[in-house]
Enzyme design. Sequence first.
Site: not given
Length: 288
Positions: A101-103, A105
Amino acid sequence: MSATTSHEVRFNLPNIEVAAKVWGPADGVPVIALHGWLDNAATFDLIAARMPGLQIVALDLPGHGLSDHLPAAGYSLWQQAATVLQVADSLGWQRFALLGHSMGAIISGILAGSLPDRIMGVGMIDGLLPVTAEADDAPAQMAKYFAASLQAANKRKPIYDSVEKAIKARLMGANTPISREAVGILVERGLMPDHGGWTWRTDPQLFLPSPLRFTNQHAIAFIEAIRAPACVVLANQGVMAKYPAVVERVWQFEHIRVHAMDGGHHLHLEAQAPEVATLLHSFFSDLS
């Protein structure tokens, strides 16, 4: 779909001890899950429990949650990626999938692009390309890092006299909409007692600006190099939605499946969690 429970593990790596939450059977599809900046392994609580048949090892990346902190200037994307590989080796996983998720990812994309022989597949939630800068910007970026590093020595972590006040502070600091319930899940794992109150476990170094950033060409090269099956869940009201040019570029990667979904940056911790879990469960199940 019945929920499964998690258990805690710790990995004693060469230079750091890393904590994790684990869901699923030992013979399940091996998945290492990576949270976003300032979050922790609990970010996957609502979706991991809905993905049977996978063994999901959700890390507290160094400096986050219950994991140890790294030495000064240790929080580059590539250093975090190296820690993920150390965990995989500790598990005996030569090949494994990634969920980020986010970072997390972004780190997943870097690993998948760098080591195609080890990554079975990569699922990413509202994240793919890092913030980039041109090579000419490097001296100014490094100067920002040096200045912030010198100032950091005089800063102290805030202390809250209740968990509820810490939750409110996190809500006020959110740069995209997020519910109190979702923040509560993250804060529970992100706090520690201090001077009769509560403060963040997070390493203050994580707030420093990056000393060096990838160029746009660097970032795209990693994603273009991904050979494993890959998918991205884009949150229509998430962080990436603030950068239309980035979203447009994401849709242009022909080898990555893109699924747009209404919801904020943490949609996997919100009402959309069942839908996110169903989509990702189908993706990872096809890897077995």
